[in-house]
Design a protein around this motif. Structure first.
Motif, PDB file in Angstrom:
ATOM      1  N   VAL A 103       1.023  -0.965  -0.316  1.00 52.11           N
ATOM      2  CA  VAL A 103       0.263   0.145   0.135  1.00 52.11           C
ATOM      3  C   VAL A 103       0.832   1.072   0.416  1.00 52.11           C
ATOM      4  CG1 VAL A 103      -1.970   1.080   0.846  1.00 52.11           C
ATOM      5  CG2 VAL A 103      -1.730  -0.918   0.821  1.00 52.11           C
ATOM      6  N   ALA A 126      -2.444   5.974   2.201  1.00 46.87           N
ATOM      7  CA  ALA A 126      -3.270   5.836   2.759  1.00 46.87           C
ATOM      8  C   ALA A 126      -4.090   6.635   2.837  1.00 46.87           C
ATOM      9  CB  ALA A 126      -3.695   4.634   3.537  1.00 46.87           C
ATOM     10  N   LYS A 128      -9.153   4.821   3.414  1.00 49.81           N
ATOM     11  CA  LYS A 128      -9.260   4.692   1.216  1.00 49.81           C
ATOM     12  C   LYS A 128      -7.317   4.278   1.119  1.00 49.81           C
ATOM     13  CE  LYS A 128     -12.613   7.494   0.095  1.00 49.81           C
ATOM     14  NZ  LYS A 128     -13.194   8.551  -0.372  1.00 49.81           N
ATOM     15  N   ALA A 129      -7.048   2.922   0.903  1.00 43.90           N
ATOM     16  CA  ALA A 129      -5.517   2.811  -0.076  1.00 43.90           C
ATOM     17  C   ALA A 129      -5.164   2.719  -1.123  1.00 43.90           C
ATOM     18  CB  ALA A 129      -5.436   1.335   1.081  1.00 43.90           C
ATOM     19  N   GLU A 130      -4.194   3.329  -1.577  1.00 43.02           N
ATOM     20  CA  GLU A 130      -3.543   3.060  -2.578  1.00 43.02           C
ATOM     21  C   GLU A 130      -3.055   1.824  -3.179  1.00 43.02           C
ATOM     22  OE1 GLU A 130      -1.172   6.829  -3.880  1.00 43.02           O
ATOM     23  OE2 GLU A 130      -2.963   8.215  -4.228  1.00 43.02           O
ATOM     24  N   CYS A 131      -3.135   0.847  -3.860  1.00 39.85           N
ATOM     25  CA  CYS A 131      -2.622  -0.314  -4.026  1.00 39.85           C
ATOM     26  C   CYS A 131      -2.807  -0.747  -5.260  1.00 39.85           C
ATOM     27  CB  CYS A 131      -3.192  -1.243  -3.518  1.00 39.85           C
ATOM     28  SG  CYS A 131      -2.065  -2.791  -3.270  1.00 39.85           S
ATOM     29  N   PRO A 159      -3.592  -4.646  -6.136  1.00 35.63           N
ATOM     30  CA  PRO A 159      -3.971  -5.683  -4.455  1.00 35.63           C
ATOM     31  C   PRO A 159      -3.869  -7.397  -4.717  1.00 35.63           C
ATOM     32  CG  PRO A 159      -5.908  -4.645  -5.770  1.00 35.63           C
ATOM     33  CD  PRO A 159      -4.998  -4.735  -6.425  1.00 35.63           C
ATOM     34  N   SER A 192      -7.735  -6.775   1.222  1.00 34.62           N
ATOM     35  CA  SER A 192      -9.401  -5.530   2.112  1.00 34.62           C
ATOM     36  C   SER A 192      -9.594  -6.047   4.114  1.00 34.62           C
ATOM     37  CB  SER A 192     -10.270  -5.384   1.569  1.00 34.62           C
ATOM     38  OG  SER A 192     -10.568  -4.675   0.423  1.00 34.62           O
ATOM     39  N   ILE A 223     -12.996  -0.932   4.333  1.00 33.88           N
ATOM     40  CA  ILE A 223     -11.462  -0.544   3.307  1.00 33.88           C
ATOM     41  C   ILE A 223     -11.770  -0.268   2.256  1.00 33.88           C
ATOM     42  CG2 ILE A 223      -9.296  -1.681   3.000  1.00 33.88           C
ATOM     43  CD1 ILE A 223      -9.209  -1.303   5.829  1.00 33.88           C
ATOM     44  N   GLU A 224     -11.195   0.239   1.513  1.00 29.83           N
ATOM     45  CA  GLU A 224     -11.256   0.721  -0.120  1.00 29.83           C
ATOM     46  C   GLU A 224     -10.332   0.906  -0.495  1.00 29.83           C
ATOM     47  OE1 GLU A 224     -13.233   4.851  -2.865  1.00 29.83           O
ATOM     48  OE2 GLU A 224     -13.645   4.992  -1.164  1.00 29.83           O
ATOM     49  N   LEU A 225      -9.615   0.400  -1.393  1.00 32.21           N
ATOM     50  CA  LEU A 225      -8.667  -0.103  -2.725  1.00 32.21           C
ATOM     51  C   LEU A 225      -8.904   0.749  -3.419  1.00 32.21           C
ATOM     52  CD1 LEU A 225      -7.890  -3.506  -2.368  1.00 32.21           C
ATOM     53  CD2 LEU A 225      -7.052  -1.716  -0.572  1.00 32.21           C
TER      54      LEU A 225
END
Length: 410
Positions: free
Chosen positions: A341, A344, A360-363, A366, A371, A388-390
């Motif tokens: 990640v 975030a 909110k996590a930048e990936c 994934p 999540s 959790i929102e990817l």
């Protein structure tokens, strides 16, 4: 009047960087000899701190920690050498934070900023910062005298007296917060007083919005911003180029991801941390709680040092959720367990009549189950649940926020 304060402002960036790094080990050694720093640097060999990568491995020292340190009974909390009687002036900033002034000609390094603003020899400056207890007025007073400018120690308030001073001494420059300059100008206009001598201003300590900048320009006043603190003196200053703020000499400035000691990429918003290369008053990775970002490229004014965008808000984004505090450091602790990640943001909102959190996590790619793993880590670290929102890399705003509290106020 010289365009530059000295030749250092236009030196090759590589030469400046080499000079800064050559001086850094001595400053680390000086800090390590002091009680407060000794605890932080116990395992650090000063001789190995010779570049920015090595500096970035040192712990961050936060301004918010100073008040508690100074209550230990040691002079100045053991963060700087000497006793109170070794200094020229002894002052106090809100916190409280106790600040000594050294005996040097320009101990707060303000002269360079005044020169950039066109304020110098045989000028007269109306200094409206407070001369009572706090360092602000003394910073500008010393800088003005260093460039040969006469100082009117006006202090704040008492508009009628300010107007009398302006008509009597005809100052060509103003130092203070921008709002008070507007008050003086408006009062002069309303009362038929002559305030037209003021043609330059150096402002600090408060927001200086574009609308007020435009109003000063319309009144024939060339106003420049200075970013300074009592602990660091003048950190960065505006120049005639009007493109960001140039970092002062003798300073190493880093932009860190809030809640960590990790430098961010150039252009990314983060927390300002300052290292002052003065063995007599060492300061290493001093995190100010302010947000800014490095502005790429060189200034058209000819100065070659790093530029920053100016003040972009506060890095202290702590919030209380269901009776528990969440802080940027906790978000950083979550990310430390999930290296895939990149960035975030913890968004706090209201769902019905309850607080709700979403990470909110930048990936980029994934892994299955990421999540669920993130949700479990959030609960373990923060003792609170979160959705959790990817999201794709680069989709989170570049504003330095790690925690965004969207709950209505009131």
């Amino acid at each position: 009047m010289a365009k530059f304060h000295d030749r250092r402002e236009t030196q090759a960036p590589a030469r400046r960087e080499a000079d800064l790094m050559a001086r850094l080990p001595a400053v680390v050694a000086a800090a390590r000899a002091l009680p407060a720093w000794r605890r932080l640097l116990a395992k650090v060999d000063p001789a190995t701190v010779v570049d920015r990568a090595a500096l970035a491995r040192l712990p961050v020292f936060r301004k918010s920690d100073l008040p508690a340190l100074q209550r230990t009974g040691l002079p100045f909390g053991g963060t700087i050498p000497g006793r109170p009687g070794d200094y020229r002036r002894l002052m106090m900033s809100p916190g409280p934070i106790f600040e000594p002034e050294a005996h040097e000609e320009d101990p707060w390094r303000v002269a360079r900023a005044l020169t950039a603003a066109g304020i110098g020899r045989r000028g007269v400056i109306l200094n409206t910062f407070s001369y009572h207890l706090t360092p602000g007025a003394w910073c500008f007073d010393a800088g003005a005298r260093a460039v040969g400018c006469a100082v009117i120690p006006a202090g704040p308030g008492n508009t009628d007296a300010q107007l009398d001073l302006i008509e009597a001494y005809r100052p060509d420059a103003y130092a203070g917060v921008p709002d008070f300059l507007k008050l003086i100008l408006d009062a002069g206009c309303d009362r038929g007083r002559d305030v037209a001598s003021i043609r330059r201003a150096i402002v600090s300590g408060a927001a200086f919005p574009p609308s007020l900048q435009a109003e000063f320009r319309a009144r024939g006043i060339d106003a420049y911003q200075l970013y300074a603190t009592a602990e660091c003196g003048a950190i960065a200053y505006e120049t005639p180029a009007r493109e960001g703020m140039v970092v002062n000499e003798d300073i190493i400035l880093e932009i860190l991801r809030p809640g960590t000691g990790d430098p961010v990429a150039e252009g990314e918003v983060g927390e300002v941390a300052v290292t002052i290369l003065d063995p007599k008053k060492p300061l290493l990775r001093f995190a100010l709680g302010d947000l800014s970002a490095v502005l790429p490229g060189r200034s058209p004014c000819g100065r070659t040092n790093m530029r920053i965008r100016g003040w972009l808000g506060r890095a202290d984004q702590a919030a209380k959720v269901k009776g528990m505090f969440v802080r940027p450091e906790l978000v950083a602790a979550v990310l430390a367990r999930h290296r895939d990640v990149a960035r975030a943001r913890l968004v706090i909102a209201r769902a019905g009549e309850a607080d709700a959190m979403t990470l909110k996590a930048e990936c980029a790619a994934p892994e299955p189950g990421l999540s669920d793993a993130l949700a479990a880590t959030v609960r373990s670290v923060m003792k609170l649940g979160a959705a959790i929102e990817l999201v794709p890399p680069g989709s989170l705003p570049n504003d330095g926020k790690v925690i965004e509290d969207t709950r209505p106020v009131g």
